[in-house]
Design a protein around this motif. Structure first.
Motif, PDB file in Angstrom:
ATOM      1  N   HIS A  90      57.038   2.066   7.626  1.00 38.15           N
ATOM      2  CA  HIS A  90      56.112   2.165   8.312  1.00 38.15           C
ATOM      3  C   HIS A  90      55.989   0.822   9.115  1.00 38.15           C
ATOM      4  CE1 HIS A  90      52.314   3.203  10.364  1.00 38.15           C
ATOM      5  NE2 HIS A  90      51.729   2.216   9.763  1.00 38.15           N
ATOM      6  N   LYS A  91      56.165   0.593  10.356  1.00 37.67           N
ATOM      7  CA  LYS A  91      56.284  -0.712  11.187  1.00 37.67           C
ATOM      8  C   LYS A  91      55.171  -0.621  12.214  1.00 37.67           C
ATOM      9  CE  LYS A  91      60.699  -2.417   9.546  1.00 37.67           C
ATOM     10  NZ  LYS A  91      61.939  -3.217   9.964  1.00 37.67           N
ATOM     11  N   VAL A  92      54.335  -0.126  12.258  1.00 41.36           N
ATOM     12  CA  VAL A  92      53.307  -0.013  13.282  1.00 41.36           C
ATOM     13  C   VAL A  92      52.489  -1.155  13.434  1.00 41.36           C
ATOM     14  CG1 VAL A  92      51.662   1.309  14.707  1.00 41.36           C
ATOM     15  CG2 VAL A  92      53.255   2.550  13.468  1.00 41.36           C
ATOM     16  N   ARG A  93      52.567  -2.323  14.151  1.00 36.34           N
ATOM     17  CA  ARG A  93      51.993  -3.722  14.200  1.00 36.34           C
ATOM     18  C   ARG A  93      50.682  -3.606  14.783  1.00 36.34           C
ATOM     19  NH1 ARG A  93      54.867  -7.295  11.749  1.00 36.34           N
ATOM     20  NH2 ARG A  93      57.200  -7.014  11.930  1.00 36.34           N
ATOM     21  N   GLU A 129      48.490  -1.294  14.517  1.00 35.92           N
ATOM     22  CA  GLU A 129      47.465  -0.624  13.610  1.00 35.92           C
ATOM     23  C   GLU A 129      47.337  -1.863  12.618  1.00 35.92           C
ATOM     24  OE1 GLU A 129      47.499   2.467   9.994  1.00 35.92           O
ATOM     25  OE2 GLU A 129      48.523   2.913  11.753  1.00 35.92           O
ATOM     26  N   SER A 157      46.359   6.858  13.514  1.00 39.32           N
ATOM     27  CA  SER A 157      45.981   5.704  13.016  1.00 39.32           C
ATOM     28  C   SER A 157      45.195   6.261  11.620  1.00 39.32           C
ATOM     29  CB  SER A 157      44.972   4.801  13.761  1.00 39.32           C
ATOM     30  OG  SER A 157      44.287   5.639  14.573  1.00 39.32           O
TER      31      SER A 157
END
Length: 282
Positions: A42-45, A47, A93
Motif C-alpha cells: 500500500h503506497k498511497v502517500r 493518505e 481512505s
C-alpha cells in the motif's frame, strides 16, 4: 485482473502487470479448485493515516465472501505478526469518524468479493508475503481453523441474530454514557469560547494568542449572534426617522390615535369618580 500466462519456476512468486503478486488460495487441503488473491504494498502517500503505515500495509484484492477479518488475519499470520485487518467493499481512505458502534446497530454487510488492508507489525512480514511462491496455496479451512459455509453458515448467522437483552442493554448504556460525556465536553468548550469572546463594558473583546502551531478556529455561534445584534443596533441608530412624507404622516396618525385613546380613558375615569361621589349638599 487475470494473471499472466507466462510459466514461472517453482518456488518463485508470480508478479503480474501493476505490481501485484498472485497468491493461490484453497478452501481446504483436499479442494481441487483454487482462488487467486492479488497483493501489493500500500503506497498511497496522499493518505496520511497512522492506521495504514506505508511500509507495513499490504493491499489485497479479490477476497472471497467466506473470508472474514479473522480468517484473513490467520491466513497472513504465517508471514509474521498481523497488527490489524480491514475489509472494505471498495478501495478508499480510512474513515473512523464518530463513535464505534456495535454490530447490532451497523448496516448488514454486503456479501461479495472485497478488498482488504493487512497491517503487519514488521516490514519484513510484508516482503515475505510478496515473495510467497505462487504454487504454494494458502489453506482457508483447517482442523484448527474451521470455516463454515452453505447451510451451516446460515444456521450460525441465524443463531447469532438473536440478541441477549442484558448484553444489548449494556451496549446501549455504554453508548449513552459516551454520548453524554461528549455533550458535556462540547458544552464546556462552548462555554470557554463564550468567556474568551465576551465583551467588556466598553465593547472590547480580549484576544489571546493560542499555542504555537494551532489553527485559527471559526467564530462560535454565540459570537456570531452578538455580532449580528450589534450590527442591528447600529443600523437602527443610523436609520433616519420621518425622512419621507409617508413616515411623517404615519407618525401623526399614530400620535392622534394615542391622544384619542387617552381622552376616552380620561372620560371614563371622570365618570367613575362622579358616580362614586357621596357628598350631596341638597
Amino acid at each position: 485482473m487475470a494473471p499472466s500466462k507466462k510459466k514461472h519456476a517453482s518456488g518463485q512468486p508470480c508478479i503480474i502487470p501493476g505490481g501485484f503478486t498472485v497468491l493461490s488460495l484453497q478452501f481446504s487441503s483436499d479442494s481441487v479448485a483454487q482462488h487467486k488473491l492479488y497483493v501489493k504494498e500500500h503506497k498511497v502517500r496522499a493518505e496520511k493515516s497512522s492506521h495504514r503505515p506505508l511500509d507495513r500495509t499490504l493491499f489485497v484484492l479479490n477476497i472471497p465472501p467466506y473470508c472474514s477479518e479473522g480468517v484473513v488475519k490467520e491466513l497472513f499470520s504465517q508471514f509474521g505478526c498481523v497488527q490489524s485487518v480491514e475489509l472494505r467493499d471498495h478501495p478508499g481512505s480510512f474513515q473512523d469518524s464518530g463513535p464505534k458502534l456495535s454490530r447490532f446497530f451497523k448496516p448488514v454487510a454486503k456479501q461479495g468479493f472485497r478488498v482488504g488492508y493487512v497491517v503487519f507489525e514488521n516490514s519484513s512480514s510484508l516482503r515475505a508475503a510478496k515473495s510467497h511462491p505462487h504454487d504454494v496455496s494458502l489453506v482457508v479451512c483447517t482442523e484448527q481453523r474451521p470455516v463454515k459455509t452453505g447451510v451451516q453458515k446460515w444456521i450460525q448467522q441465524y443463531t447469532e441474530s438473536f440478541i441477549n437483552p442484558d448484553k444489548l442493554q449494556h451496549i446501549v448504556d455504554s453508548f449513552m454514557e459516551g454520548y453524554d460525556k461528549r455533550k458535556e465536553e462540547e458544552a464546556e468548550r462552548q462555554r470557554k469560547e463564550a468567556e474568551q469572546q465576551q465583551e467588556d463594558e466598553e465593547g472590547w473583546v480580549k484576544v489571546t494568542r493560542g499555542s504555537k502551531g494551532t489553527k485559527g478556529r471559526p467564530h462560535s455561534e454565540a459570537a456570531n449572534e452578538r455580532t449580528l445584534q450589534k450590527e442591528m443596533r447600529k443600523k437602527k441608530r443610523k436609520e433616519l426617522l420621518n425622512f419621507y412624507t409617508w413616515q411623517h404622516r404615519n407618525t401623526q396618525k399614530e400620535h392622534i390615535a394615542d391622544l384619542r385613546k387617552k381622552f376616552e380613558e380620561d372620560k371614563q375615569r371622570i365618570a367613575l369618580l362622579r358616580a362614586q361621589r357621596k357628598f350631596k349638599p341638597y
